[in-house]
Design an enzyme around this catalytic site. Structure first.
Site, short mmCIF file in Angstrom:
data_model
loop_
_atom_site.label_atom_id
_atom_site.label_comp_id
_atom_site.label_asym_id
_atom_site.label_seq_id
_atom_site.Cartn_x
_atom_site.Cartn_y
_atom_site.Cartn_z
CE LYS A 1 -4.42 1.14 0.22
NZ LYS A 1 -5.56 0.36 -0.31
P1 NAD Z 1 -12.71 7.84 -3.47
O1 NAD Z 1 -11.69 8.86 -3.19
O2 NAD Z 1 -13.13 7.57 -4.86
O3 NAD Z 1 -14.04 8.16 -2.63
C1 NAD Z 1 -14.06 8.35 -1.26
C2 NAD Z 1 -15.43 8.93 -0.91
O4 NAD Z 1 -15.58 8.98 0.51
C3 NAD Z 1 -15.66 10.35 -1.40
O5 NAD Z 1 -16.96 10.44 -1.94
C4 NAD Z 1 -15.60 11.20 -0.13
O6 NAD Z 1 -16.40 12.36 -0.22
C5 NAD Z 1 -16.20 10.21 0.84
N1 NAD Z 1 -15.94 10.51 2.24
C6 NAD Z 1 -14.79 10.86 2.85
N2 NAD Z 1 -15.00 11.03 4.15
C7 NAD Z 1 -16.32 10.77 4.38
C8 NAD Z 1 -17.17 10.79 5.52
N3 NAD Z 1 -16.69 11.10 6.71
N4 NAD Z 1 -18.46 10.47 5.35
C9 NAD Z 1 -18.96 10.16 4.15
N5 NAD Z 1 -18.21 10.10 3.04
C10 NAD Z 1 -16.92 10.43 3.16
O7 NAD Z 1 -12.18 6.50 -2.77
P2 NAD Z 1 -12.60 5.00 -3.13
O8 NAD Z 1 -11.65 4.48 -4.12
O9 NAD Z 1 -14.07 4.93 -3.38
O10 NAD Z 1 -12.25 4.27 -1.75
C11 NAD Z 1 -13.16 4.21 -0.66
C12 NAD Z 1 -12.74 3.12 0.29
O11 NAD Z 1 -12.73 1.86 -0.40
C13 NAD Z 1 -11.33 3.26 0.88
O12 NAD Z 1 -11.33 2.72 2.18
C14 NAD Z 1 -10.49 2.39 -0.02
O13 NAD Z 1 -9.30 1.93 0.62
C15 NAD Z 1 -11.45 1.26 -0.28
N6 NAD Z 1 -11.16 0.46 -1.48
C16 NAD Z 1 -11.09 1.06 -2.71
C17 NAD Z 1 -10.86 0.26 -3.82
C18 NAD Z 1 -10.83 0.83 -5.22
O14 NAD Z 1 -10.77 0.04 -6.16
N7 NAD Z 1 -10.91 2.13 -5.42
C19 NAD Z 1 -10.69 -1.13 -3.68
C20 NAD Z 1 -10.80 -1.70 -2.42
C21 NAD Z 1 -11.04 -0.88 -1.34
#
Ligand code: NAD
Length: 413
Positions: free
Chosen positions: A106
Site C-alpha cells: 500500500k
Molecule cells: P474515493 O476517493 O473515490 O471516494 C471516497 C469517498 O468517501 C468520497 O466520496 C468522499 O467524499 C467520501 N468521504 C470521505 N469522508 C467521508 C465521511 N466522513 N463520510 C462520508 N463520506 C466520506 O475513494 P474510493 O476508491 O471509493 O475508496 C473508498 C474506500 O474503499 C477506501 O477505504 C479504499 O481503501 C477502499 N477500497 C477502494 C478500492 C478501489 O478500487 N478504489 C478497492 C478496495 C477498497
C-alpha cells in the site's frame, strides 16, 4: 506489523486470533505482523503560486511470498505510516483469501488532492515515482487507485515508470483503457460488493427484493456499489459524501445525485431527496450498511446507534477493533473488507495478466471471471464460518492466514 498505538489494531487482533485457532506459533504471527519493506520519501514541488511545498509519501511492502506486492495509492491529508502499514497488511490477507498470486502492499501521500491543480498532482505523482521506482514494478510491487487517486493518476505512474524502464503497462493497474487498463476495473470494487451480498443472501435464504441498503461514500466504491446493489433489487435509501447525506424513501436517484455532485460539489439539496447531517446516516434502519469511505468510520462512539442488520465493509478497515466486539454482541453480521471489497484487486490482477500477456479481454470475460473468483471465495468463507461456528471476519482470516503460512513453509522456512 509494528504498531505505534498502545492498543492492537483490528488486523493484529484478527491475525493473532487466527494463528491461535490454527495452532501456528509466534514466528508466523510475527511474519504476518511485520512489513518486509517501508519507504518514506519527501517530495518537494513548486505550487502554482510559485511557492515550494514538501509532501511526504509512503510505500509499504508487507508480504510477497505468494506474488508481487499489490495495493492502492492513497492521496489524503491523514495518510501516515501507521495507516499505510495496516492497509498493506490487509492486502496480503485479501489477495490470499481470493487466492490470486499476489502479495500485499500500500502507498500514500499526505496531501489534499481537492486543493491541488491537475498540474500539481501530476508533478507530485511523477516525482513520487522517480523517488521509489527501484522498488516497484511488474514483478515486485504494483500500485492501483485508492482514496483520492484515479485512472489518471495511474496513467502518470505508467508514463513515468515506462520512461525509465521502457513500456511497462503491468507495473501499475487501474490505468485508463487507452494505456492498457482493463475493461471493468473502474466498477470492479463496487460490483464485487454486490456479488458478495448476493452470495451471502443466497446462503442465508434472504430475499433481496424489498431489502434496503445505506451507503457511506460517493466515490469510486460507494457510487458503483450503490448502482450494483440497486441492480440486485435492493432499495438504496441513503448515501453520503464527506460533507452531506441524502435520503429518499423510495430509493435514491443515482443519476440525479451524480449530476448534483458534479454541478455543485455536494449531494445536498438534490431535488426529491431529504438532506441529512452525514452523522445521521448510520442511524437509518436498513438491512445492509455499506461504509465505503475511510477507515474507522464505525467506532465506539456510534456503534450503539447503528440500525442495520448486516455491515458490508466496502472501505478498508471501516470498523474499529472495539466496535467490532460490540457488533458481535449486538448480533450485527459483518462481511469483512478483505472479502467485500476484493473485486478491485481481482480485476487489477486480470489487468496485470492481460498486460503481461499482451492481451485484451472482453468485458464479459472480466465480469464472468470476477464473479467466479469472488463467488468461490465468498462460499468458502460462509462454509468455514458455518462449519467452525465463527463470525465472517474470523473465518476469512483463517483461510487467508493458512494460505500465506503454507506459502512461507513451501519456501523452506
Ligand atoms: P474515493 O476517493 O473515490 O471516494 C471516497 C469517498 O468517501 C468520497 O466520496 C468522499 O467524499 C467520501 N468521504 C470521505 N469522508 C467521508 C465521511 N466522513 N463520510 C462520508 N463520506 C466520506 O475513494 P474510493 O476508491 O471509493 O475508496 C473508498 C474506500 O474503499 C477506501 O477505504 C479504499 O481503501 C477502499 N477500497 C477502494 C478500492 C478501489 O478500487 N478504489 C478497492 C478496495 C477498497
Amino acid at each position: 506489523m509494528s504498531n505505534t498505538h498502545a492498543t492492537p489494531t483490528s488486523y493484529e487482533i484478527s491475525v493473532g486470533a487466527a494463528c491461535k485457532r490454527l495452532g501456528y506459533g509466534p514466528t508466523i504471527e510475527s511474519l504476518l505482523s511485520l512489513a518486509a519493506l517501508e519507504l518514506k520519501v519527501e517530495i518537494p514541488i513548486v505550487r502554482d503560486n510559485g511557492e515550494l511545498a514538501i509532501f511526504t509519501g509512503y510505500r509499504v511492502q508487507h508480504q510477497n511470498v505468494r506474488g508481487p506486492c499489490k495495493g492502492g495509492l492513497r492521496y489524503h491529508p491523514d495518510v501516515d505510516i501507521q495507516e499505510v502499514r495496516e492497509l498493506a497488511a490487509l492486502m496480503t490477507m485479501k489477495t490470499a483469501l481470493v487466492n490470486i498470486p499476489l502479495g500485499g502492499g500500500k502507498g500514500g501521500i499526505a496531501c489534499n488532492p481537492h486543493e491541488m491543480s491537475q498540474r500539481e498532482l501530476e508533478v507530485l505523482t511523477r516525482k513520487f515515482v522517480k523517488r521509489i521506482h527501484r522498488e516497484i514494478g511488474p514483478n515486485s510491487d504494483i500500485m492501483a487507485p485508492d482514496v483520492g487517486t484515479n485512472a489518471q493518476t495511474m496513467g502518470w505512474i505508467h508514463s513515468e515508470y515506462s520512461a525509465i524502464y521502457g513500456h511497462s503497462p503491468a507495473a501499475v493497474t487501474g490505468k485508463p483503457l487507452a494505456l492498457g487498463g482493463s475493461p471493468g476495473r473502474n466498477t470492479a470494487t463496487g460490483h464485487g460488493i454486490a456479488i458478495v451480498v448476493a452470495e451471502y443472501a443466497r446462503h442465508h435464504r434472504m430475499p433481496l427484493k424489498g431489502s434496503t441498503a445505506v451507503v457511506q461514500g460517493f466515490g469510486n466504491v460507494g457510487f458503483h456499489a450503490a448502482q450494483a446493489l440497486a441492480a440486485l433489487g435492493i432499495k438504496v435509501v441513503a448515501i453520503s459524501d464527506s460533507r452531506s447525506a441524502v435520503y429518499r424513501d423510495g430509493g435514491i436517484d443515482l443519476a440525479a445525485l451524480s449530476d448534483q455532485k458534479h454541478a455543485r460539489g455536494s449531494l445536498k439539496d438534490t431535488e426529491g431527496h431529504d438532506s441529512l447531517e452525514p452523522d445521521a446516516l448510520f442511524e437509518i434502519p436498513c438491512d445492509f450498511l455499506v461504509p465505503a469511505a475511510l477507515g474507522d468510520a464505525i467506532h465506539a462512539g456510534n456503534v450503539a446507534r447503528l440500525a442495520c442488520r448486516i455491515i458490508v465493509e466496502g472501505a478498508n478497515a471501516p470498523v474499529t477493533a472495539e466496535a467490532d466486539l460490540t457488533l458481535r454482541e449486538r448480533g450485527i453480521a459483518v462481511i469483512p473488507d478483505i472479502l467485500a471489497n476484493a473485486g478491485g484487486v481481482i480485476v487489477s490482477y486480470f489487468e496485470w495478466v492481460q498486460n503481461l500477456q499482451r492481451q485484451v479481454w472482453a468485458l464479459e470475460t472480466v465480469d464472468a471471471e470476477l464473479e467466479r473468483l469472488l463467488g468461490n471465495a465468498t462460499r468458502e468463507v460462509l462454509a468455514h464460518a458455518a462449519g467452525a461456528d465463527l463470525d465472517l471476519r474470523s473465518a476469512a482470516f483463517d483461510i487467508a492466514v493458512r494460505r500465506v503460512k503454507e506459502a512461507l513453509e513451501a519456501t523452506g522456512l
